[in-house]
Design an enzyme around this catalytic site. Structure first.
Site, PDB file in Angstrom:
ATOM      1  N   PRO A  18       0.829  -1.233  -0.131  1.00  0.00           N
ATOM      2  CA  PRO A  18       0.048   0.072   0.149  1.00  0.00           C
ATOM      3  C   PRO A  18       0.851   1.333   0.061  1.00  0.00           C
ATOM      4  CG  PRO A  18       0.111  -0.914   2.247  1.00  0.00           C
ATOM      5  CD  PRO A  18       0.836  -1.797   1.326  1.00  0.00           C
ATOM      6  N   GLN A  72      -6.214  -0.868   3.919  1.00  0.00           N
ATOM      7  CA  GLN A  72      -5.400  -0.520   5.072  1.00  0.00           C
ATOM      8  C   GLN A  72      -5.872   0.666   5.814  1.00  0.00           C
ATOM      9  OE1 GLN A  72      -1.276   1.026   4.907  1.00  0.00           O
ATOM     10  NE2 GLN A  72      -0.610  -1.092   5.235  1.00  0.00           N
ATOM     11  N   CYS A 102       4.229   3.133   8.664  1.00  0.00           N
ATOM     12  CA  CYS A 102       4.524   4.400   8.155  1.00  0.00           C
ATOM     13  C   CYS A 102       5.521   5.299   8.743  1.00  0.00           C
ATOM     14  CB  CYS A 102       3.386   5.233   7.665  1.00  0.00           C
ATOM     15  SG  CYS A 102       3.415   6.515   6.897  1.00  0.00           S
ATOM     16  N   LYS A 141       0.850  -4.446   8.863  1.00  0.00           N
ATOM     17  CA  LYS A 141       2.278  -4.316   8.466  1.00  0.00           C
ATOM     18  C   LYS A 141       3.054  -3.377   9.292  1.00  0.00           C
ATOM     19  CE  LYS A 141       4.316  -2.479   4.176  1.00  0.00           C
ATOM     20  NZ  LYS A 141       5.459  -1.414   4.642  1.00  0.00           N
ATOM     21  N   ASN A 204       9.506  -7.473   3.382  1.00  0.00           N
ATOM     22  CA  ASN A 204       9.318  -6.223   2.718  1.00  0.00           C
ATOM     23  C   ASN A 204      10.694  -5.618   2.922  1.00  0.00           C
ATOM     24  OD1 ASN A 204       7.730  -2.877   3.022  1.00  0.00           O
ATOM     25  ND2 ASN A 204       7.931  -3.877   1.094  1.00  0.00           N
ATOM     26  N   GLY A 205      10.948  -4.764   1.604  1.00  0.00           N
ATOM     27  CA  GLY A 205      12.287  -4.015   1.569  1.00  0.00           C
ATOM     28  C   GLY A 205      13.424  -4.086   0.585  1.00  0.00           C
ATOM     29  N   ASP A 206      13.253  -3.312  -0.280  1.00  0.00           N
ATOM     30  CA  ASP A 206      14.642  -3.525  -1.287  1.00  0.00           C
ATOM     31  C   ASP A 206      14.428  -4.508  -2.439  1.00  0.00           C
ATOM     32  OD1 ASP A 206      15.509  -1.376   0.051  1.00  0.00           O
ATOM     33  OD2 ASP A 206      17.088  -2.512   1.035  1.00  0.00           O
TER      34      ASP A 206
END
Length: 337
Positions: A18, A72, A102, A141, A204-206
């Site tokens: 999202p 979300q 976030c 998340k 999650n990430g990269d």
């Protein structure tokens, strides 16, 4: 088979993250067509929903072809989040996701998003309230922690599972890191390896290439991967990853015509959903991404982002097709000689 409660997602699902001002229905449409297994709305302010703010209400829009899809939510007040769980349920998604990740100042400084990483008891109570507000699966998340001294994700994962969440996505950075430095997936792997954890854990990430997706799948043992920034202007990444994991070979990269065709579909949906004026204006942020790395594109981009006429924009995109088609033919001719 990876499942979120009764939602089947395949052997190794790829999730679309999202993203504020990005993952709206037009963008989700092109990602779904190119292999995304589970998608989420842009994150929605609980305060905005309670106030009936038009922007927040519009973000509840979902379409049948998008399923499975999650709405979300983010917020700082427990009862407000409980009420928004009920509101979101009525919009008919397949699940509800809570954003505790976030990092942006406007969100975190209001006690929402990653700010909850500084108050785990409140995070647990808020999550419990949302779980109790709906019959749908609730997922979360979040990040590794607030900073390097509070990387508490292992404890957080157990506590959130114990009060009823059905899946957890972990971004491999702290809030203090924002999006800087490399994502660290080692703690994500520890959560996945914890024998107490029975829910799916998504990393999650990269992730920005098929090779990296396969490497991280094998190295860290996650149940699936969430992709964010790498999909912006490049929805093909989902099918490219799937193909590489299945065959060890790369799909041919999208041609200029592929980019134009998807760009047109995105534009058309944007106008249908938001109306002519807003649809054209909000599409402007995507042109550079769709044609990133294409030489001599600046002049075309300037014309695309200043035009307010749909037919003129289509004409510019057709010019792009002709220009780069002729350029490609010229290169092939030179090579042949």
């Amino acid at each position: 088979m990876v499942k979120i409660k009764n939602i089947e997602l395949g052997e190794f699902p790829l999730l679309l993250a999202p993203m504020e001002d990005v993952s709206d229905p037009p963008f989700r449409a092109v990602c779904k067509a190119n292999g995304a297994d589970l998608m989420y709305t842009e994150f929605i302010s609980s305060e905005g929903l309670i106030r009936d703010a038009a922007k927040s209400i519009q973000k509840l829009d979902i379409f049948e072809y998008e399923r499975p899809i999650g709405i979300q939510l983010f917020g700082s007040d427990i009862e407000t989040m409980r009420n928004c769980g009920e509101i979101a349920t009525k919009a008919g998604p397949d699940l509800i996701d809570i954003n505790y990740g976030c990092p942006v100042k406007q969100v975190a400084c209001r006690g929402a998003g990653a700010a909850l990483l500084q108050d785990i008891p409140k995070m647990v109570l808020m999550t419990k309230a949302v779980v109790e507000s709906t019959h749908l699966p609730v997922t979360v998340k979040t990040r590794l922690g607030w900073d390097d001294t509070t990387k508490n994700i292992e404890d957080v994962a157990e506590r959130l599972q114990d009060i009823g969440i059905e899946a957890l996505t972990i971004h491999g950075r702290t809030r203090v890191q924002m999006y800087k430095g490399d994502a660290d997936w080692r703690l994500i792997a520890k959560v996945r390896e914890n024998p107490r954890i029975r829910i799916p854990i998504f990393g999650n990430g990269d992730i920005d290439s098929p090779e990296k997706a396969l490497e991280y799948k094998n190295r860290y043992g996650v149940d699936g991967i969430m992709i964010g920034r790498a999909s912006i202007g490049y929805p093909w990444i989902f099918n490219e990853i799937k193909h590489f994991m299945e065959t060890g070979e790369h799909l041919a990269p999208p041609t200029i015509q592929d980019r134009i065709d998807v760009c047109k579909k995105h534009l058309d949906f944007s106008i249908r959903w938001k109306g002519n004026h807003v649809g054209i204006v909000e599409m402007r942020r995507h042109y550079s991404n769709y044609f990133k790395g294409i030489s001599h594109f600046k002049e075309f981009r300037m014309r695309l982002v200043t035009s307010m006429d749909y037919e003129e924009i289509l004409g510019i995109l057709n010019e792009v097709s002709i220009f780069y088609g002729e350029e490609e033919l010229l290169v092939k001719t030179k090579k042949a000689k």
